[in-house]
Motif scaffolding. Structure first.
Motif, PDB file in Angstrom:
ATOM      1  N   HIS A   1       0.823  -1.214   0.000  1.00  0.00           N
ATOM      2  CA  HIS A   1       0.000   0.000   0.000  1.00  0.00           C
ATOM      3  C   HIS A   1       0.856   1.263   0.000  1.00  0.00           C
TER       4      HIS A   1
ATOM      5  N   SER B   1       1.646   3.247  -3.556  1.00  0.00           N
ATOM      6  CA  SER B   1       0.790   4.334  -4.053  1.00  0.00           C
ATOM      7  C   SER B   1       1.101   5.644  -3.342  1.00  0.00           C
ATOM      8  N   ASN B   2       1.440   5.565  -2.030  1.00  0.00           N
ATOM      9  CA  ASN B   2       1.832   6.784  -1.324  1.00  0.00           C
ATOM     10  C   ASN B   2       3.113   7.364  -1.917  1.00  0.00           C
TER      11      ASN B   2
ATOM     12  N   PRO C   1     -10.791   1.016   8.339  1.00  0.00           N
ATOM     13  CA  PRO C   1     -10.913  -0.233   7.580  1.00  0.00           C
ATOM     14  C   PRO C   1      -9.769  -0.470   6.595  1.00  0.00           C
ATOM     15  N   GLU C   2      -9.405   0.532   5.811  1.00  0.00           N
ATOM     16  CA  GLU C   2      -8.354   0.331   4.815  1.00  0.00           C
ATOM     17  C   GLU C   2      -6.993   0.156   5.473  1.00  0.00           C
ATOM     18  N   SER C   3      -6.683   0.974   6.469  1.00  0.00           N
ATOM     19  CA  SER C   3      -5.372   0.864   7.108  1.00  0.00           C
ATOM     20  C   SER C   3      -5.247  -0.436   7.890  1.00  0.00           C
TER      21      SER C   3
ATOM     22  N   GLN D   1      -6.667  -3.340   7.092  1.00  0.00           N
ATOM     23  CA  GLN D   1      -6.430  -4.409   6.121  1.00  0.00           C
ATOM     24  C   GLN D   1      -5.021  -4.333   5.549  1.00  0.00           C
ATOM     25  N   ALA D   2      -4.522  -3.126   5.329  1.00  0.00           N
ATOM     26  CA  ALA D   2      -3.154  -2.974   4.832  1.00  0.00           C
ATOM     27  C   ALA D   2      -2.148  -3.479   5.859  1.00  0.00           C
TER      28      ALA D   2
ATOM     29  N   ALA E   1     -17.376  -3.124   8.251  1.00  0.00           N
ATOM     30  CA  ALA E   1     -15.944  -2.843   8.287  1.00  0.00           C
ATOM     31  C   ALA E   1     -15.200  -3.865   9.137  1.00  0.00           C
TER      32      ALA E   1
ATOM     33  N   ALA F   1     -14.919  -7.149   7.326  1.00  0.00           N
ATOM     34  CA  ALA F   1     -13.888  -7.103   6.290  1.00  0.00           C
ATOM     35  C   ALA F   1     -12.499  -7.300   6.889  1.00  0.00           C
ATOM     36  N   VAL F   2     -12.283  -6.747   8.064  1.00  0.00           N
ATOM     37  CA  VAL F   2     -10.994  -6.927   8.733  1.00  0.00           C
ATOM     38  C   VAL F   2     -10.793  -8.389   9.125  1.00  0.00           C
TER      39      VAL F   2
ATOM     40  N   ALA G   1      -9.757 -10.220   6.155  1.00  0.00           N
ATOM     41  CA  ALA G   1      -8.365  -9.922   5.839  1.00  0.00           C
ATOM     42  C   ALA G   1      -7.414 -10.703   6.738  1.00  0.00           C
TER      43      ALA G   1
END
Length: 209
Positions: free
Chosen positions: A22, A25-26, A77-79, A81-82, A113, A116-117, A120
């Motif tokens: 991830h 992309s940063n 949620p995104e962080s 999973q990353a 959320a 989803a974790v 993951a």
């Protein structure tokens, strides 16, 4: 666990000091901004490569044979999973242990959320999942991680870590004990209000009993 990539145009090779796909992309966003403002990429790339974040943002600690990802600053949620993907990709880890605090302030999206974790965690090969907080109730029973438990507080989570991963070995004069679990890899992450940093302290310094 770190990543590298080739940046076009120019074919520049970039090797990051932080783990996780991830972060590509940063890094690309930073390099695109530098290019837009006329900074030569060969000058910008070393700065991107040297970026390490800070102490509580995906800080990877090696201590007494264990590896700890201290990502206790916050969680979404995104962080989350990353971070689990980073844990899954760490080399040389015998057991992957995720200690995850509730993600707060998600409103009606909270249940989805947290589910989803949990998915993951399964996807990234987590062996032991310890959740902290009251937002995991619908998600954890459906999770197919082999060893899992739910805790109400960070104090309970420290006890759960000791139960699943090994007891403290010895104490010093101040009454502190240390846990030694060679080969284990830990991800500690949650919303800031969950005080997950205490769990990192227990793993690295010992927690008073």
């Amino acid at each position: 666990g770190n990543v590298s990539f080739r940046f076009h145009p120019g074919g520049f090779r970039v090797s990051l000091s932080v783990a996780g796909v991830h972060n590509v992309s940063n890094a690309l966003s930073a390099l695109a901004a530098a290019d837009t403002y006329g900074i030569p990429l060969e000058e910008a790339i070393p700065y991107v490569e040297s970026f390490c974040g800070d102490r509580v943002r995906q800080n990877i600690i090696h201590k007494d044979g264990i590896t700890i990802i201290d990502d206790t600053y916050n969680a979404g949620p995104e962080s989350m999973q990353a971070a689990l993907a980073v844990l899954g990709a760490l080399p040389g880890i015998q057991r992957k242990i995720a200690v995850l605090g509730s993600m707060l302030e998600l409103g009606s999206a909270s249940d989805e959320a947290h589910e989803a974790v949990c998915r993951a965690a399964e996807k990234n090969g987590v062996d032991i999942l310890i959740t902290v907080g009251d937002t995991w109730g619908q998600s954890l029973p459906l999770c197919r991680v082999e060893h899992k438990t739910s805790c109400a507080s960070w104090e309970e989570a420290i006890s759960a870590v000791r139960h699943f991963c090994g007891d403290r070995v010895g104490t010093d004069s101040d009454g502190y004990g240390k846990m030694y679990m060679a080969g284990d890899g830990f991800l500690i992450k949650g919303s800031h209000a969950m005080h997950m940093d205490h769990i990192v302290k227990a793993l690295t310094e010992g927690e008073k009993h």
